[in-house]
Design a protein around this motif. Sequence first.
Motif: not given
Length: 143
Positions: A65-85
Amino acid sequence: MAMERGDLTHVEWARLKLHLPKSGQRGGRWVSHRKVINGILYRLRTGVPWRDLPARLGPWKTVYERHRRWSADGMWDRIFAAVLADADTEGRIDWSMVSVDSTPCRAHQHAAGARKTAPRVPRKDARPGCIVPTRDSVAPGAA
């Protein structure tokens, strides 16, 4: 919590936890983000069904559920962008090694395109199994 092979290290977790949403309690006992992310990584690494996650990673449904919710709301993309920055700011990325692959990909011969001429259609008065060319399907000057 004992670290298993493939789990986030303490250094990885320290970098990642800054960018995760705040943990909260929603009625029951809250499973930590670290345990859930380790469960997601385990599933991605091994390919097991969600229901076959080891018990040490928490309830499979919570991880799913947490993976699905974070995928749906774009959390993984935000995390990736922040860690990359963060990594770029700290100079941990060597941008000279970045390249674009321009290798051509050939299409299958059947993907070349649609037929340019209309297909030959049998006339209504023809014998079954016999294709009789119609006036429109005969090339000019062939008759």
